[in-house]
Design an enzyme around this catalytic site. Structure first.
Site, short mmCIF file in Angstrom:
data_model
loop_
_atom_site.label_atom_id
_atom_site.label_comp_id
_atom_site.label_asym_id
_atom_site.label_seq_id
_atom_site.Cartn_x
_atom_site.Cartn_y
_atom_site.Cartn_z
CB VAL A 93 120.82 81.42 122.60
CG1 VAL A 93 121.82 80.91 121.67
CG2 VAL A 93 119.61 82.03 121.76
CG HIS A 111 124.49 77.71 118.60
ND1 HIS A 111 123.33 77.24 117.95
CD2 HIS A 111 125.56 77.34 117.87
CE1 HIS A 111 123.93 76.11 116.99
NE2 HIS A 111 125.17 76.81 116.91
#
Ligand code: ZN
Length: 251
Positions: A93, A111
């Site tokens: 991320v 994600h």
């Protein structure tokens, strides 16, 4: 004739050289600390203002946003600039693939991204720095400026489903690619791990670059245990060189 598509699935291991520890993997920091895990678990986050306050403090303190891309991130950019079609599917991320220079449309973030915030009510988004600036200004759980609902990091928290659109695109890439390179991922978390199997089932050459064994090693055409920072640049240089060779030299 179009050049073979290369897919790279990246996990936490590609960012450790950038100083970002593994937070969410099976052996990651969050999984080993139940109190920390609550801060990134959707149910607790939405239900408990105290968890949200601590979660925002954690984001403010952790300097993932100031991390820099490393040699492995840059090697993927070099491959893309050499003309080989590349798609990155990442479990990270941190946004470091894009920061290294890969066009955002070529990166699928399974994600989500810690570089943005998102509203849980109206889905408005903005840069994380903007939300953190509100913390600096004294707010401890900044609400959405559009609708007043709870804001969160634009990451997929534990207990949240992956975005089905993103996952669908990742599956399509796994099926279409000729080379699938899994790098820095233990391939233990579904459905991301399964992409390696899907790629192999559809005839892709499967390459795994990871310090530890993975459940997909036996299926792989090549398993590399060297450090990612040297292994990935070498692998991708070889790939680009093979693409430049005239067809007559093959076989
Ligand atoms: Zn809102």
């Amino acid at each position: 004739m179009t050049k073979p598509l290369v897919a790279v699935l990246s996990g936490a291991g590609i960012s450790t050289d950038s100083g970002i520890p593994d937070y969410r993997g099976p052996q990651g920091l969050w999984r080993r600390d139940p109190e920390a895990e609550k801060l990134v678990t959707y149910e607790y986050y939405m239900g408990d203002p105290e968890i949200r306050r601590r979660s925002w403090q954690m984001r403010r303190k952790n300097r993932a946003l100031s991390a820099e891309p490393n040699a492995a991130h840059r090697a993927i950019v070099d491959l893309e600039r050499s003309g080989v079609p590349v798609r990155v599917i990442t479990q990270n991320v941190d946004g470091l693939h894009q920061m290294a220079g890969l066009p955002a449309r070529k990166v699928l973030e399974l994600h989500g991204s810690a570089r943005s915030f998102v509203c849980t009510g109206c889905h408005a988004r903005g840069p994380m720095e903007e939300a953190l600036a509100r913390l600096d200004a004294g707010e401890d759980d900044p609400p959405c400026r559009e609708c007043g609902a709870i804001l969160k990091s634009a990451t997929v928290m534990f207990g949240q489903r992956l975005d089905p659109v993103v996952l669908g695109e990742a599956l399509a890439i796994a099926k279409a690619c000729q080379v699938f390179i899994a790098v820095g991922t233990s391939l233990q978390v579904q459905p991301a791990a399964g992409l390696a199997g899907v790629a192999a089932d559809h005839g892709a050459r499967l390459v795994i670059v990871n310090a530890e064994p993975t459940p997909y090693d036996e299926l792989a055409d090549e398993v590399v245990r060297e450090p990612i920072g040297t292994a990935l640049p070498r692998l991708l240089r070889e790939l680009a060189a093979a693409e430049r060779r005239p067809r007559s030299e093959e076989g």
